[in-house]
Design an enzyme around this catalytic site. Structure first.
Site, short mmCIF file in Angstrom:
data_model
loop_
_atom_site.label_atom_id
_atom_site.label_comp_id
_atom_site.label_asym_id
_atom_site.label_seq_id
_atom_site.Cartn_x
_atom_site.Cartn_y
_atom_site.Cartn_z
N GLU A 2 0.84 -1.20 0.00
CA GLU A 2 0.00 0.00 0.00
C GLU A 2 0.88 1.25 0.00
OE1 GLU A 2 -2.70 2.42 3.25
OE2 GLU A 2 -2.70 0.24 3.33
N LYS A 12 -10.97 -1.49 7.50
CA LYS A 12 -9.73 -1.16 8.19
C LYS A 12 -10.05 -0.61 9.58
CE LYS A 12 -5.99 2.26 7.79
NZ LYS A 12 -5.32 3.20 6.86
#
Length: 215
Positions: free
Chosen positions: A43, A132
């Site tokens: 990421e 998340k």
């Protein structure tokens, strides 16, 4: 890989590396070292200079070897830009339903951020592929276990404060995978451009994740 295959690979490896750096030229080298160590989920945060260009370069250089994501995405406009640059998944520290809708429209993995059970369920019902839990630093592995009790259908990934010591606890508590930032993308290692050392550290994280899943 299809979206489903990408999600399965992220879950199997158990670790997504979160990269924040002030040197955009280093981003691709960092990604390559992490992939060499076995971390397939990478990421690249949009707070890093040159992030969009790095996502483009990394997606080309590591095609078939890595799943490249864009992090710190706050709005659908940014999400669309990074998708066009080659991002396979979109991560946000917040819950923005427009970002989720855009990702669903184009068949991309979307991982919005949430903190409370209400936010987590809202994100899931809006179409999140994984939610998340951020910041996980203040919550710990027990929070994941507690939320999964009444919400077993929701897939969670903790980010913030995850390291080699507590990674296994988060996975055993029910996390799909964990997001690891500076504990993995070590500033000293990056500053020294010790890519072999970074690959070795990445391998340690993958090993720890595998051992946690076996217990």
């Amino acid at each position: 890989m299809t979206k489903e295959e990408q999600l399965r690979r992220l879950t199997e490896t158990g670790v997504v590396a979160v990269i924040r750096t002030q040197d955009g030229d280093e981003l691709v080298s960092i990604c390559e070292a992490l992939v060499e160590g076995g971390v397939v989920g990478v990421e690249i945060t949009m707070t890093s200079p040159g992030a969009t260009e790095a996502i483009y370069k990394a997606s080309k250089a590591l095609k078939g070897k890595a799943i490249i994501g864009a992090g710190s995405v706050l709005d659908p406009e940014t999400a669309r830009v990074v998708m066009l640059a080659g991002a396979d998944f979109i991560v946000s520290p917040i819950l923005n339903k427009d970002v989720i809708a855009l990702c669903k429209r184009y068949g991309k993995i979307v991982i919005p951020g949430a903190f409370t059970p209400t936010e987590i369920l809202t994100a899931w019902e809006a179409g999140a592929d994984v939610v998340k839990v951020f910041p996980a630093t203040k919550l710990g592995p027990e929070f994941i276990k507690d939320v999964k009790g009444p919400l077993p259908q929701v897939k969670l990934t903790p980010t913030g404060g995850v390291n080699l010591e507590n990674l296994g606890e988060f996975l055993r508590a029910g996390a799909e995978f964990v997001g690891v930032g500076s504990a993995l993308v070590n500033k000293r290692i990056v500053a020294e451009k010790d890519w072999a050392g970074l690959a070795s550290l990445a391998a340690d994280y993958i090993k720890a994740a595998q051992e946690a899943r076996e217990k």
